[in-house]
Write an enzyme that holds these catalytic residues in place. Structure first.
Site, PDB file in Angstrom:
ATOM      1  NE  ARG A 118      -3.932  -2.036   2.300  1.00 17.96           N
ATOM      2  CZ  ARG A 118      -3.874  -3.359   2.508  1.00 17.96           C
ATOM      3  NH1 ARG A 118      -2.731  -3.910   2.892  1.00 17.96           N
ATOM      4  NH2 ARG A 118      -4.943  -4.112   2.323  1.00 17.96           N
ATOM      5  CG  HIS A 221       0.426 -11.710  -3.173  1.00 21.56           C
ATOM      6  ND1 HIS A 221      -0.169 -12.486  -2.206  1.00 21.56           N
ATOM      7  CD2 HIS A 221       0.204 -10.417  -2.824  1.00 21.56           C
ATOM      8  CE1 HIS A 221      -0.744 -11.684  -1.312  1.00 21.56           C
ATOM      9  NE2 HIS A 221      -0.533 -10.429  -1.661  1.00 21.56           N
ATOM     10  CG  ASP A 293      -2.697  -7.748   5.448  1.00 23.24           C
ATOM     11  OD1 ASP A 293      -1.593  -7.846   4.866  1.00 23.24           O
ATOM     12  OD2 ASP A 293      -3.707  -7.279   4.905  1.00 23.24           O
ATOM     13  CD  GLU A 366       2.392 -10.388   0.302  1.00 23.32           C
ATOM     14  OE1 GLU A 366       2.321  -9.312  -0.347  1.00 23.32           O
ATOM     15  OE2 GLU A 366       1.532 -10.734   1.139  1.00 23.32           O
TER      16      GLU A 366
END
Length: 401
Positions: A118, A221, A293, A366
């Site tokens: 993000r 991913h 996350d 990741e």
């Protein structure tokens, strides 16, 4: 607008094909991969570019199937403790579902770009110029709309890569991005090279050049479930992360700018333990994210350099005995525990080989620059210039424990 033609014309054609198989109609036997994939279901054209499924393998029975649509790993097979070939990643078994971004949008197995993770409100400033990126990540109660994974449905994971080189153990893919694409500056030529080695490593190298200053942050991913059981939560997967700290996230999963110690929190995986031990804790970070996350600040990155010879993270399934070690030169790793699988309608989506995935069925590891790094000059910089090309490396080594 995407155009699909060739052996698949869309989801309708895929549904007819599945129906025919289910009905027991006898057709010419398909040449299947070890993971049960039919390469013909990936043979098509999207946006006037050919799409195919490519198979990499070694002499030990490791097999990795990759499509040049989004540079995606579709399946990854290694032998379990009993010698059984086991597919350890999530995905679809046909190109129609991958390409149907309106109904089945996903980042499964993709080579994410131009910027993974993000960027706050989709804005950043570089050399005095403020850039507005495509905003595709809204959150209830927040006026900000973030940019996620380079624009999501219009990012690199949903574009067709050109195949520069391919053999039994290696594929090199290339994508060209124009200045201004999804708001990013610079004309960029980027490559992703996947290699399967003799010692059961999936080795990934990302490289890119640009004609003016820009930001790049690529990752793979894959969603890992090392047990091969994709119909039950993977709470018993044992996770290790070589990190003393992590970046605190707000309710929109955006870093606050604070780097917090993992000590005494559910974020502490310095001693390996099952993901399910703490995934449903009342700790604010895990409770808000419905699991994990978050970005961990790797101990393998020091003084502006990452040591990709040291294990930065690992994952282990006691069911299958499959053990995966991760290596990278990047400063961070995003651990995502599949929090939105199997919820909000996702539970009804049929995926690879007829499976329906539940929540927390997998773990993503990741490699990355920290999320929102362009807006945090104190963190490792994602800036790439004509004089400073992009290079990133991650490797995943499989064995039996």
């Amino acid at each position: 607008m995407k155009t699909l033609k060739g052996s698949l014309l869309g989801l309708g054609a895929a549904a007819l094909l599945f129906s025919a198989c289910a009905g027991g109609q006898k057709e010419a036997a398909a040449q299947l991969t070890l993971s049960g994939l039919d390469a013909a279901k990936f043979d098509t054209v999207i946006n006037e570019k050919p799409v195919k499924l490519y198979t990499l393998k070694n002499a030990n029975g490791m097999e990795v199937c990759i499509t040049n649509y989004g540079g995606r790993v579709v399946s990854l097979v290694v032998n379990d403790k009993d010698g059984k070939p086991t597919d350890v990643v999530l995905g679809f078994d046909n190109i129609a579902q991958y390409a149907d971004t309106a109904n089945t949008p996903t980042d499964y197995g993709s080579s994410v770009g131009r910027y993974a993770n993000r960027i706050c409100d989709g804005k950043f400033t570089l050399d005095g110029v403020t850039y507005q990126l495509r905003q595709n990540d809204p959150h209830k109660g927040d006026t900000r709309i973030h940019s996620l994974h380079g624009g999501g449905t219009t990012g690199w994971m949903n574009q067709v890569y050109d195949v520069l080189e391919v053999n039994d153990s290696l594929i090199k893919l290339q994508i060209t991005a124009a200045d201004g694409e999804n708001g990013f500056p610079g004309n960029v030529v980027a490559t992703t090279t996947y290699k399967v080695t003799a010692d059961n490593v999936l080795d990934i190298v990302w490289e890119a050049t640009t004609d003016k200053a820009t930001i790049i942050n690529q990752t793979n991913h894959n969603y890992y479930n090392l047990s091969g059981d994709l119909e039950n939560p993977a709470y018993d997967q044992v996770l290790y992360v070589n990190a003393d700290n992590f970046t605190e996230a707000d309710f929109s999963y955006m870093p606050t700018g604070k780097i917090l110690p993992v000590e005494g929190t559910p974020m502490d995986f310095r001693t390996p333990h099952a993901v399910g031990d703490s995934i449903k804790s009342e700790y604010s970070q895990t409770k808000n994210a419905h699991g994990y996350d978050h970005n961990w600040c790797l101990n393998t990155y020091k003084d502006g350099k990452g040591d990709d010879t040291q294990v930065c993270a690992s994952l282990y399934s006691p069911k299958s005995g499959i053990f995966m070690e991760m290596f990278t030169n990047e400063p961070g790793v995003q651990v995502y525990s599949g929090n939105f699988q199997g919820v909000g309608g996702e539970e009804n989506v049929v995926r690879k080989l007829g499976k329906k995935y539940p929540q927390h069925v997998s773990v993503c590891l990741e490699s990355q620059k920290f999320p929102d790094s362009p807006n945090h000059p104190e963190w490792a910089s994602p800036v790439v210039t004509p004089e400073k090309p992009y290079y990133s490396h991650a490797a995943y080594k499989f064995s039996i424990k």
